[in-house]
Design a protein around this motif. Structure first.
Motif, PDB file in Angstrom:
ATOM      1  N   PRO A   1      53.211  10.951 -89.436  1.00 50.69           N
ATOM      2  CA  PRO A   1      53.721  12.135 -90.135  1.00 50.69           C
ATOM      3  C   PRO A   1      55.008  11.873 -90.918  1.00 50.69           C
TER       4      PRO A   1
ATOM      5  N   LEU B   1      52.574  20.638 -88.417  1.00 53.06           N
ATOM      6  CA  LEU B   1      51.912  19.824 -89.432  1.00 53.06           C
ATOM      7  C   LEU B   1      50.801  20.613 -90.119  1.00 53.06           C
TER       8      LEU B   1
ATOM      9  N   LEU C   1      48.090  15.501 -93.648  1.00 54.23           N
ATOM     10  CA  LEU C   1      48.940  16.176 -92.662  1.00 54.23           C
ATOM     11  C   LEU C   1      48.093  17.055 -91.739  1.00 54.23           C
TER      12      LEU C   1
END
Length: 207
Positions: free
Chosen positions: A21, A81, A195
């Motif tokens: 991430p 996310l 993501l």
């Protein structure tokens, strides 16, 4: 300190070489400009400093007594996310900007990039596990444990700044190829989907 420095550096470098991430957020920010990329990198490393401080304070002991805490962090990280992914992808389906308007991409300012990278790092369970389980394996010798953890953590942060510098340079170059609105929109959709996959992976992960 009785530390295998080469082994520790190798583990840290390997961790940075595996895209996660932080990598996605910093790269995407860097395509908006090197200053935005730097802001994101500083946000991620600020989050890392918090992990170091928690490790110095006995993070592994806390997690051993409260194992559900890691699950909570993983869930929060996954949801965050997914939020970033949805926000980014949905923005690409808005009406295309005119010649005198900027592209309506959310959260591409320096402050926003810093905050996104900060929370992405803070809510990354892999970072928590690294400082709770992996880093203590390199601690040994007569020096106080807190001092050794602090030094190893600081080295991790510094190595990360070097790694993110490379990502920022690559992102800034990539940004030149994304000047066309259509190309940029597809890039943002791809980034958002990435993501989303990472966030879904965290939510579906099992201990």
């Amino acid at each position: 300190m009785d530390v295998s420095w080469a082994a520790f550096v190798g583990v840290v470098v390997l961790a940075y070489l595996i895209p996660g991430p932080d990598f996605v957020v910093i790269l995407r920010s860097a395509t908006r400009g090197w200053r935005t990329g730097v802001a994101a990198a500083l946000g991620a490393q600020t989050g890392l400093c918090v992990h170091v401080a928690l490790a110095v304070g006995g993070l592994s002991l806390v997690l051993s007594r409260h194992p559900d805490l890691l699950t909570a962090i993983r869930t929060a990280g996954g949801l965050y996310l997914l939020y970033l992914a949805g926000r980014l992808v949905l923005a690409t389906f808005r009406s295309a900007p005119g010649p005198d308007r900027e592209e309506p991409a959310p959260g591409h300012g320096d402050r926003s990039a810093f905050g996104q990278a900060l929370f992405t790092n803070l809510l990354n369970p892999k970072a928590v596990l690294f400082f709770a389980a992996v880093l203590p394996e390199f601690v040994g010798g007569p020096a106080p444990t807190w001092a050794q953890v602090s030094i190893l953590g600081a080295l991790d942060v510094l190595l990360g700044l070097v790694a993110w510098s490379v990502v920022i340079l690559a992102g800034a170059r990539l940004g030149r190829l994304l000047s066309r609105d259509r190309v940029r929109r597809w890039w943002d959709r791809t980034t958002g989907a990435t993501l989303g996959v990472l966030g879904g992976g965290l939510l579906l992960a099992r201990d």
